[in-house]
Design an enzyme around this catalytic site. Structure first.
Site, mmCIF file in Angstrom:
data_model
loop_
_atom_site.group_PDB
_atom_site.id
_atom_site.type_symbol
_atom_site.label_atom_id
_atom_site.label_comp_id
_atom_site.label_asym_id
_atom_site.label_seq_id
_atom_site.Cartn_x
_atom_site.Cartn_y
_atom_site.Cartn_z
ATOM 1 N N ASP A 1 0.796 -1.225 0.000
ATOM 2 C CA ASP A 1 0.000 0.000 0.000
ATOM 3 C C ASP A 1 0.830 1.277 0.000
ATOM 4 O O ASP A 1 0.342 2.344 0.391
ATOM 5 C CB ASP A 1 -0.948 -0.003 1.201
ATOM 6 C CG ASP A 1 -2.163 -0.883 0.964
ATOM 7 O OD1 ASP A 1 -2.732 -0.804 -0.144
ATOM 8 O OD2 ASP A 1 -2.527 -1.647 1.869
ATOM 9 N N ASP B 1 -7.498 -3.939 -4.612
ATOM 10 C CA ASP B 1 -7.037 -2.641 -4.125
ATOM 11 C C ASP B 1 -5.646 -2.280 -4.657
ATOM 12 O O ASP B 1 -5.300 -1.098 -4.786
ATOM 13 C CB ASP B 1 -6.955 -2.627 -2.598
ATOM 14 C CG ASP B 1 -8.114 -3.291 -1.887
ATOM 15 O OD1 ASP B 1 -8.618 -4.308 -2.402
ATOM 16 O OD2 ASP B 1 -8.485 -2.836 -0.796
#
Length: 402
Positions: free
Chosen positions: A122, A180
């Site tokens: 991320d 994601d």
């Protein structure tokens, strides 16, 4: 990392998209919506000053629990840590309130060490939404170095046999990739532009191509998680961890894909990514379970629709993505995308979703859903809902030349 000759197509990244230029003047923002946005941004300026008072020096705001009146904060390693400084900076870019910039600089000093974090996929969220935004507003060598180190750290998670960047660390037999992760590829494209090293570009394109192949169903809805065999690249399992069921369409996951493939088209000009983004958009907008106000239920297949919880975060991501995608696609679809995003902004600006001043812990939006099956972050504010809401409003203003 080996420096290789930059792809010819990468050179186009430095140019304004022809589609972007062609579509810019074909939309007519409503004056009332622009006025609402200006009010929202002024309110957000004050609200985020209030939010800054709710955290300790080393903390990042995570959510607020209205039933107890308590904040929940995180450390810099939490995947959402970049959204708070990112939102401060986006608001600073609009309102030029130095207090916001000062707070963003302070918290980015806490965040900076994550540039060397190789245990998360991320880093795009964490570092590009923060330092990337700061570098757009005021380029600095130190920002660029942090971003480059972040791209290098992210690249260590790429497995060429699988063709993907690893998302979650798990047992050795698993190689887990979530939808994601499409959102973290923009950092890699930035790194190629800055360095001329196409290795970053190749990783991003390979990851996106593998995602198209394995994450998407025939109707262009997406699974949340694909579990690969790290040694062979074979798919071992397809599931939807944060959605209602493995075969359901978890709303935020669909929005991540829409946004991610729109970025892929912007950065490569490869039509297959535009086709993918358009197909995802049509799955969402033509879905019979999408409410008239365009704020999706937390999962399109939740069994208690129309009483299922809505997800403001998914709506905000959709709106921002559609306001970019409408610049690239044909006129009929473009108008649909623009008007849908406009409806989302209007709905999120209503008292149902927009928090009153100095309430909601200082967050802008109410009623997002984090991880329903795990019982966490249910019907609460979330930092990424605010971030993409602000971004969507800025993009809408861009059509008016403001």
């Amino acid at each position: 990392m080996k420096i290789t000759k930059i792809f010819p197509v990468v050179l186009s990244l430095l140019l304004v998209s022809p589609a972007f230029a062609q579509q810019k003047n074909t939309f007519k923002p409503q004056k009332a919506v622009l006025n609402t946005i200006n009010t929202n941004l002024a309110d957000a300026d004050a609200q985020y000053k209030y939010l800054a008072k709710q955290i300790k020096p080393e903390e990042f705001p995570k959510t607020f629990h209205p039933e107890t009146g308590k904040m929940e904060n995180s450390n810099s390693g939490w995947w959402c840590s970049g959204f708070y400084p990112g939102t401060l900076l986006e608001l600073y870019g609009q309102k030029h309130d130095e207090a916001l910039k000062t707070e963003a600089d302070r918290i980015m000093g806490v965040l900076a060490k994550e540039q060397f974090n190789t245990h998360t996929h991320d880093l795009g969220f964490m570092m590009y939404c923060s330092f990337g935004t700061a570098n757009k507003l005021q380029p600095k060598p130190e920002y660029k170095q942090i971003l480059l180190n972040s791209a290098k750290s992210l690249s260590t998670r790429f497995n060429p046999t699988v063709g993907c960047i690893k998302s979650w660390d798990s047992k050795k037999s698993d190689f887990l990739v979530i939808i994601d992760n499409m959102m973290n590829l923009e950092l890699l494209f930035w790194a190629t532009r800055e360095t001329g090293d196409s290795s970053f570009y190749k990783i991003a394109v390979t990851h996106a191509n593998t995602t198209i192949k394995n994450h998407y169903r025939p109707d262009f809805s997406s699974y949340h998680v694909i579990n690969y065999n790290a040694e062979t690249g074979a798919v071992q399992e397809k599931k939807t961890a944060q959605g209602f069921a493995n075969e359901s369409a978890w709303a935020r996951g669909q929005a991540w894909g829409l946004y991610g493939f729109t970025v892929m088209y912007r950065e490569t000009k490869d039509k297959k990514y535009l086709d993918q983004a358009n197909s995802i958009a049509k799955f969402l907008l033509n879905n019979p379970n999408l409410p008239a106000d365009k704020i999706p239920y937390w999962d399109f297949n939740a069994t208690n629709i129309p009483n299922a919880l809505r997800d403001a975060s998914a709506a905000a991501i959709m709106a921002s993505a559609l306001l970019e995608l409408c610049r690239y696609t044909d006129k009929a679809d473009a108008q649909t995308y623009f008007k849908t995003a406009e409806t989302i902004i209007k709905t999120l600006s209503s008292p149902t979703y927009k928090a009153k001043p100095e309430t909601n812990g200082g967050f802008l939006l109410q009623h997002s859903v984090g991880h329903f099956p795990a019982g966490t972050e249910i019907d609460v504010p979330l930092t990424y809902a605010d971030y993409y809401f602000v971004e969507a409003m800025e993009r809408y203003k861009g059509f008016a030349g403001k």
